[in-house]
Write an enzyme that holds these catalytic residues in place. Structure first.
Site, PDB file in Angstrom:
ATOM      1  N   ARG A 128      46.850  38.258  54.307  1.00  0.00           N
ATOM      2  CA  ARG A 128      45.922  37.215  55.073  1.00  0.00           C
ATOM      3  C   ARG A 128      46.546  36.910  56.107  1.00  0.00           C
ATOM      4  O   ARG A 128      47.896  37.125  56.372  1.00  0.00           O
ATOM      5  CB  ARG A 128      45.695  36.179  53.950  1.00  0.00           C
ATOM      6  N   LYS A 144      47.671  32.042  49.017  1.00  0.00           N
ATOM      7  CA  LYS A 144      46.864  31.259  48.562  1.00  0.00           C
ATOM      8  C   LYS A 144      46.783  30.588  47.239  1.00  0.00           C
ATOM      9  O   LYS A 144      47.112  31.504  46.310  1.00  0.00           O
ATOM     10  CB  LYS A 144      45.365  32.043  48.711  1.00  0.00           C
ATOM     11  N   HIS A 200      41.052  39.866  59.229  1.00  0.00           N
ATOM     12  CA  HIS A 200      40.271  40.271  57.940  1.00  0.00           C
ATOM     13  C   HIS A 200      39.734  41.540  57.939  1.00  0.00           C
ATOM     14  O   HIS A 200      39.626  42.186  56.549  1.00  0.00           O
ATOM     15  CB  HIS A 200      39.308  39.117  57.737  1.00  0.00           C
ATOM     16  N   ARG A 219      42.042  43.839  56.468  1.00  0.00           N
ATOM     17  CA  ARG A 219      42.349  43.452  55.128  1.00  0.00           C
ATOM     18  C   ARG A 219      41.542  44.149  54.007  1.00  0.00           C
ATOM     19  O   ARG A 219      41.585  44.863  53.186  1.00  0.00           O
ATOM     20  CB  ARG A 219      42.392  41.789  54.853  1.00  0.00           C
ATOM     21  N   HIS A 256      44.261  37.916  44.694  1.00  0.00           N
ATOM     22  CA  HIS A 256      43.196  37.355  44.259  1.00  0.00           C
ATOM     23  C   HIS A 256      43.538  36.701  42.947  1.00  0.00           C
ATOM     24  O   HIS A 256      43.907  37.507  42.094  1.00  0.00           O
ATOM     25  CB  HIS A 256      41.910  38.265  44.177  1.00  0.00           C
ATOM     26  N   TYR A 280      34.657  44.436  46.278  1.00  0.00           N
ATOM     27  CA  TYR A 280      34.959  45.767  47.070  1.00  0.00           C
ATOM     28  C   TYR A 280      34.489  47.258  46.386  1.00  0.00           C
ATOM     29  O   TYR A 280      34.366  48.027  46.990  1.00  0.00           O
ATOM     30  CB  TYR A 280      36.419  45.872  47.067  1.00  0.00           C
TER      31      TYR A 280
END
Length: 329
Positions: A162, A187, A257, A260, A283, A292
């Site tokens: 990120r 995150k 992004h 990413r 994640h 994805y």
């Protein structure tokens, strides 16, 4: 709280709430977002004469939900997305739950509130391998900042990290021998280690040897520094990546992004399993990563054309070879 005590204002309750979030190690970014969204709610309450926690009723919450639905984004003039509305309402519900725990409320008026159903959207488009190479080759390498920018783009592409994670990288987070980067407090406040390829490592080392000292000044901490020797501001880093996309003639939307998405999608198309991608991207839930799987359309097309009888090249009206009709002719 005894009846003799003065009831705290909503602003005072919000300040106490944020102290507790910090005690429980909530991330500063999450607290900043909640400060904005809950500040908006308090302003709305004050405009309607709601001054204390006990005056926040279920009816008031529903009225605020309708307010958010009809509200427009001040910058774009467009309605708030359902994701934004859900974020605002979730923050309110958590704050009111905290008030109940702290005995400022007897019951949470938002306890049974259902959040808006969120649309399931595909990720933004990704770059092809040739587009990535065009992007990387758009960097002018004769300057220290050019070496830095190439290393930044290579790092985004190699790791799928990120924007905030790249900004937070320290010199000590690079392990040259193992060819990995340590992402600290990603995150959710979680650390993780991500691999970098030989090419990416070579560009990072070239930047460190030939470019960083000219930019960093006395900064001996941050890996990627600006011309002033500081860490990047998120908006400035996005603008930097966007400039190179434009220079490479790439019109697809996005910046950091987008890279990413590109890293995750290209790896999936080349055979990576979804749990590996989950680990790489950081994640928490596999459901976040599985989206994805919907964007590898070229791989899906290839398998479809190779295996589906109706996709085989044959003259119109000619039956597939493996049907009873074809075997009887």
């Amino acid at each position: 709280m005894s009846k003799q005590e003065k009831t705290p204002s909503l602003a005072a309750l919000l300040a106490r709430y944020f102290v507790d979030l910090r005690v429980y190690n909530w991330s500063p970014r999450t607290i900043d977002r909640r400060s904005h969204s809950l500040g908006q709610f308090i302003a709305w309450c004050e405009q309607r004469g709601i001054d204390g926690a006990a005056e926040i009723t279920t009816e008031a919450i529903e009225a605020y939900r309708r307010h958010l639905f009809h509200r427009r984004n001040e910058r774009t003039g467009k309605p708030l997305t359902f994701c934004t509305q859900a974020s605002y309402l979730s923050a309110i519900r958590h704050w009111l739950t905290w008030m109940v725990e702290q005995k400022f409320l007897q019951a949470n008026p938002a306890r049974d509130m259902a959040l808006p159903k969120l649309p399931r959207r595909l990720p933004a488009s990704h770059l092809s391998i040739s587009e990535v190479e065009a992007l990387l080759n758009a960097v002018e390498l004769s300057t220290p900042s050019g070496l830095r920018d190439r290393a930044i783009l290579e790092t985004f592409y190699a790791t799928g990290m990120r924007r905030a994670e790249l900004i937070g990288l320290k010199l000590e987070d690079l392990n040259v021998d193992s060819r990995v980067l340590m992402i600290r407090e990603g995150k959710g406040g979680k650390d993780r280690v991500v691999p970098i390829g030989r090419r990416t490592l070579e560009w990072i080392e070239k930047y460190l040897h030939d470019g960083r000292d000219a930019l960093a000044g006395d900064n001996r901490d941050v890996l990627f520094v600006t011309a002033l020797g500081n860490a990047f501001h998120p908006n400035n880093l996005s603008a930097l990546v966007r400039e190179y996309l434009v220079a490479a003639g790439i019109t697809k939307r996005g910046s950091c992004h987008l890279l990413r998405h590109t890293a995750a999608t290209l790896m999936l198309e080349r055979g990576a399993d979804v749990r590996t991608i989950q680990t790489l991207l950081g994640h928490e839930s596999l459901n976040t990563t599985q989206i994805y799987l919907h964007v590898t359309i070229q791989q899906l097309r290839d398998v479809h054309e190779r295996t589906h009888p109706a996709a085989q090249d044959r003259p119109a009206g000619e039956p597939p070879e493996d049907t009873p009709q074809s075997r009887n002719t």
